[in-house]
Design an enzyme around this catalytic site. Sequence first.
Site, PDB file in Angstrom:
ATOM      1  N   LEU A 145      -3.955  -5.603  -5.370  1.00 25.40           N
ATOM      2  CA  LEU A 145      -2.810  -4.579  -5.129  1.00 25.40           C
ATOM      3  C   LEU A 145      -1.468  -5.176  -4.537  1.00 25.40           C
ATOM      4  O   LEU A 145      -1.617  -5.554  -3.424  1.00 25.40           O
ATOM      5  CB  LEU A 145      -3.375  -3.424  -4.376  1.00 25.40           C
ATOM      6  CG  LEU A 145      -2.504  -2.196  -4.448  1.00 25.40           C
ATOM      7  CD1 LEU A 145      -2.093  -1.459  -5.566  1.00 25.40           C
ATOM      8  CD2 LEU A 145      -3.110  -1.044  -3.295  1.00 25.40           C
ATOM      9  N   ASP A 146      -0.509  -4.827  -5.171  1.00 28.12           N
ATOM     10  CA  ASP A 146       0.681  -5.385  -4.341  1.00 28.12           C
ATOM     11  C   ASP A 146       0.853  -6.743  -3.982  1.00 28.12           C
ATOM     12  O   ASP A 146       1.564  -7.230  -3.130  1.00 28.12           O
ATOM     13  CB  ASP A 146       1.045  -4.592  -3.079  1.00 28.12           C
ATOM     14  CG  ASP A 146       1.239  -2.915  -3.299  1.00 28.12           C
ATOM     15  OD1 ASP A 146       1.552  -2.712  -4.594  1.00 28.12           O
ATOM     16  OD2 ASP A 146       0.805  -2.265  -2.565  1.00 28.12           O
ATOM     17  N   GLU A 147      -0.024  -7.717  -4.729  1.00 23.55           N
ATOM     18  CA  GLU A 147      -0.174  -9.088  -4.459  1.00 23.55           C
ATOM     19  C   GLU A 147       0.293 -10.014  -5.620  1.00 23.55           C
ATOM     20  O   GLU A 147       0.338 -11.096  -5.401  1.00 23.55           O
ATOM     21  CB  GLU A 147      -1.598  -9.460  -3.859  1.00 23.55           C
ATOM     22  CG  GLU A 147      -2.102  -8.681  -2.808  1.00 23.55           C
ATOM     23  CD  GLU A 147      -1.281  -9.561  -1.475  1.00 23.55           C
ATOM     24  OE1 GLU A 147      -0.910 -10.577  -1.625  1.00 23.55           O
ATOM     25  OE2 GLU A 147      -1.301  -8.995  -0.441  1.00 23.55           O
ATOM     26  N   GLY A 200       0.788  -1.168  -0.112  1.00 23.27           N
ATOM     27  CA  GLY A 200      -0.024   0.037  -0.043  1.00 23.27           C
ATOM     28  C   GLY A 200       0.890   1.302  -0.115  1.00 23.27           C
ATOM     29  O   GLY A 200       1.796   1.488  -0.318  1.00 23.27           O
TER      30      GLY A 200
END
Lengths: 287, 287, 287, 287
Positions: free
Chosen positions: B231-233, B205
Amino acid sequence: MQSDITGRLLICCPDRPGIVAGVSQFLYTCGANILDASQHSTDPKEGVFFMRMEFHLENAGITSEQLEKQFQEKVAGPLHMDWHINYTFHRKRMAVMVSRYDHCLMELLWRWRSGELPVDIPLVISNHEELRELTEDFGIPFHYLPVTAATKAEKEQEAIRLIQEAKADFTVLARYMQILSPAFVGVFPGKIINIHHSFLPAFAGANPYKNAYTRGVKLIGATAHYVTNDLDEGPIIDQDVARVSHRHDVSDLVALGRDIERQVLTRAVVAHVEDRIIIHGNKTIVF
Amino acid sequence: MQSDITGRLLICCPDRPGIVAGVSQFLYTCGANILDASQHSTDPKEGVFFMRMEFHLENAGITSEQLEKQFQEKVAGPLHMDWHINYTFHRKRMAVMVSRYDHCLMELLWRWRSGELPVDIPLVISNHEELRELTEDFGIPFHYLPVTAATKAEKEQEAIRLIQEAKADFTVLARYMQILSPAFVGVFPGKIINIHHSFLPAFAGANPYKNAYTRGVKLIGATAHYVTNDLDEGPIIDQDVARVSHRHDVSDLVALGRDIERQVLTRAVVAHVEDRIIIHGNKTIVF
Amino acid sequence: MQSDITGRLLICCPDRPGIVAGVSQFLYTCGANILDASQHSTDPKEGVFFMRMEFHLENAGITSEQLEKQFQEKVAGPLHMDWHINYTFHRKRMAVMVSRYDHCLMELLWRWRSGELPVDIPLVISNHEELRELTEDFGIPFHYLPVTAATKAEKEQEAIRLIQEAKADFTVLARYMQILSPAFVGVFPGKIINIHHSFLPAFAGANPYKNAYTRGVKLIGATAHYVTNDLDEGPIIDQDVARVSHRHDVSDLVALGRDIERQVLTRAVVAHVEDRIIIHGNKTIVF
Amino acid sequence: MQSDITGRLLICCPDRPGIVAGVSQFLYTCGANILDASQHSTDPKEGVFFMRMEFHLENAGITSEQLEKQFQEKVAGPLHMDWHINYTFHRKRMAVMVSRYDHCLMELLWRWRSGELPVDIPLVISNHEELRELTEDFGIPFHYLPVTAATKAEKEQEAIRLIQEAKADFTVLARYMQILSPAFVGVFPGKIINIHHSFLPAFAGANPYKNAYTRGVKLIGATAHYVTNDLDEGPIIDQDVARVSHRHDVSDLVALGRDIERQVLTRAVVAHVEDRIIIHGNKTIVF
C-alpha cells in the site's frame, strides 16, 4: 594517445533520416560507448536537427584528433553538420568580470572550491578594487581595470588581452555593471555569459528592481544569457523567479534578487561548462 | 499496411556498447525517422540501459508486425532486450475508478474533452453513486459497484470483468477510496495509476491531510504512483507540493491539496499515455 | 437587526500613531471580536497606512448601519480614513465576460459549484456563442453580444446595462478577447479583473505566447490585474510562472499557459471576494 | 533611557474579545507606534490567540523596563498572557555547531558578513577540525570538541559551558552530525535550530538522501526545525524541495540538497532572529 577519453559532441544540421544512426554507428565503430544522448528538431518547416552525445572512448587505438578527422569525413561532411567535440580532459578556463557586488562572484568561487564547478579560474577582472581581497583569498589573480568614458576603449582592449593571455574559454559577467562595446563582444561570440537582475524581457536596462517595485509585480526574477550587441537581448540560458508582495521595498527586492541571481547564474554556467547548450539564432537549446 | 505510423519504442537491457547504434541503424534501414530519443544508464555496477525512441515510419513498405518481428530477430534478441513498441494509431483506453471526490475525475474528463489527454475513456467505475451525473454528462458509461466487506471480492471481480470487456489499457484511481486486493492488482501489473494525497513516503495510509496538519509541516504534497500490493509503496511517477502555514486548518489543506492532486495526476497520466515511463524494480524512469 | 455578522474592514489613511488602537478599541466597544488583522505602511516619506480587519459581531445590540455611522464619526472622520466594510452576509455577485476559450470560465464555474468560490454568478456575457452550452449547463444565464467595430460602443452599453441590472459587484474577464473602451472601464473602476496570458510587463498586448516563443524565454507566466484604461497596465493582483524549454512550441506554451491562467485568475478572484485587496495608485496591497 | 527603541512583542493567550484593543491601546498610551502586527487564532475549540506586534518607541519618557512592568500589570496579567518583548538594540548572539560539511556554515557566515543576518556569532563548535580555517577567516572563535561514545557526556557539558559563557541566545546546528542528548537539549528549550536533510517526516534519521534515492521520490527536501528530545520530531520552522529524476544518483541528490539546506536554514534563522516564531506544542506559528 589518451587512454581514457570522455567527449561531448554537439551537432546542428539539416534534419533528415539517418542522423542518429550515422553518428552512433560511427562512434560504435571507433570503440566509443554512448553515455548520454539528447536530440531536438525544430518544426518541419525550418527543419533543423540538434544533438548532444556524451561518449566514452576506452583504451581505444584512436586519438581524439583521428576521431574528429574521421568524423568530419565520414559523417559530418556528408550531413552538412555544424559540430564540435569537447573533452573532459580539457578543463574549461573561466574568466570573471565583476564590479562591486560580491554575491555572484562569491557563489562561483565557492562552488569552484567545493568542486561543483569543474573549471579553472585564471583571473577576475574588475572596474573597482572592492573585491580584490575576496578574490585573492581564493588564490585567484585580480586585475583592476577602472573604466571612465575616456578610458573605456583602452581598458576593454586590455581586458581582451588579459582574457586571451589567460587562455580563458569563456567569460562570466558576475554583475559587471559596464556595458561592453561591440569591439569587446565581437571577439568572444557565444562565450560571454551575463546575469541580468530581472525576468527578461521585463525590466531590461538599468534599475530593474526599482522598476519592478514601481510596477508592483508579484514576482521578481533573474536571467542568465549570452551577451550580444543588443543589450539584454542575447540568447537566454536560464531564468527563475521569487514571489514578492507589497511588504517588500526596493532593498528587499535587491536582497531577494541576490539569491535568484546566484542560483540562475550557477545553473547557466554549469550548463555551459558541461557543453549542454547550443545557440541557435537568438535562442538556446539546453540539453 | 498502415501508411503513416508513429511508434514509441521502450527498451530495457543490459548495458553494453553499441545499443544506440544497433537500434538507430535498424530503424533507419526500415525507413523510420527518429523524432525523439532519450536514454539512461544505471550505475555501472547494476549496468542496466533504458531507452525511449519515438520514430516515424513514412510510406514504408513494412508493417508494424514485420518491423517488430525483424527487430526481435536482429536487435532485441541478440542484446537481451525487454522491449515494446506502442503506436499512436492505437489510442489508449483508460478506465477510471472513483469514489465521492470529483476533482480528479473532473480534471481528467475536462482534459480529455479539450483534447489534451489523447485517450478513449470507455468507463468509470465507482463504489458510490454521487458522480454518475457528472460522468454521464460527458457521455461516458458509469458503473456503480458498491463495496462492503462481504461483497468486496465479488465486486472486484466484476470490476476486472468490466475493465477487460472495455479493453482498457490502464486504469486510473482518481481518489478511489478502497484498497484494492492482490487479486485485483495482480491482473493489471504496471497498469494502475493512483493519486495519493500526500508527499510519499510521508503520511502514507489514511488521513494524510489531518496527519500533515498535526505534524505542522510547511508544505503539503501529492504523489502519483503505480499500484502494487504494498500500500502506497509502488513506483512513484510524479510528485508536487504547495506551501502552507499555521493559518491553514485541515479543510484548507484538503482544498489546497485538491489542486496539487489534479496537476500531479494529470502529469502522470499524460506521461503514461505518451509511453514515457519505464518501471524498473520499484522505481520509474520518466523520459 | 442581524444577529450574527462577520465584517471585513478595509482602511487606507495617513500614517500616524494610534490607528490600530483607535480602530480596535472602537470594535471592542461595539462588541466585535477581531478574527484577523493585517496592516501595512508605505515608506515614511509617503506615509500611508493600510489595514484589513475581519471581525465578528455576535448578538450585538447594534446594526451594521449603526456601526458604520459611529465608525465614521468617532474614528474614520478624525483620522481621515478612506474605508469600507463588506459583510459576509452579502454574497458578492460576479459577472463573467468570455470569448471562445473555456478554461478560465470552466475553472471559475467549477469552483463556484464546489463552494470554493463563495459568489453568485448572475450572468455570463460573450462575444461568441461557443460557450453558451457550457454556461447554461451550470444553470447560469448566457448573453451573446457579438462585437464589430461598428457595434462595439452599442454592445458595451448593453453589457453595462446587463451587469448593472444583474447587480453584479464585479466583473471577471475570463479571456475576453476584446479591449474594453474607457466608456466601459470608467463605469466600474477597480471592479474589473482581467487575466493576461503573460508575465507582465513582459509581452503585454496581443500574442504573448508567440512572442515568448520567439524570444526564447525559459519561463512563461500569467498575470491577473484590475483593468484600467492603460492596456495591460492596471494594478497587478497575482502572477505565476511555469518552466518551459526549447522542446515547447507555441501550442505547448498555450497549453501550459492555460493551467497557469486558471490558477492565477482563481487566486485573484478569491482574494477580491474575500476583501483582501486594496488598490493604491497603480499597485495592490493583497493582505 | 534609550531614546529610540524598536520592540517586538510576542503574545500567546486564551482567545477572547478585546486583546488587540487592549494591547494596541496600551502601546499607544506609552507613545509607541505599531509598525507591523500579525495575529492568529486556533480553532474555537482550543481557543488560543497569538500575536506579534512590532512597535517603535520614539523619544518616549519610558524605559523598556517600565514598559514591560506596566504591560504585565495592566494587560498581560489580566489576560493571562504568555509574552515577551525583544528589542532590536539587543543584537542576538548565535552559536553554531557543525561537523565536516561547510555549506550551511558558509551560508550563515556569508550572510552575517553581508549584513543580511543581524546577529553576533561569538563561537563555532565542531566535533571535527576541518572547518577551523574557514571559521577563523571570518574572525570567529572555533572550538574543537571531538566526541566519542566515551566522551560524549563530558564534551556536551563543555559545549553547554562555552555557549553559556558566550551568552549565546540560540544555537544553530548547521549539519552537526551528532545526536544531542536530553541533558544538552533540556538546557536550551526552543533555542536550538537544526537543519535536517530531508522533507520531514519523510526520511527521518540517518542517510535521507540514500533513502530518497532508493524510494525513487521525484522531489527531495530539507527541513529546519527546533530540536527536542524526539529525534527529527521537533516543531518545523520551514521546509522546501527541489525536483529530481531518475538521472540523479545519490551524490547528485546530496549536491542538490546542499542548496535547499542552505536556503531553508537561512530562512529559518532569519525568522528566529526577527522574532517571527512562536512555538505552540509541537508546531510553530511563523508570522
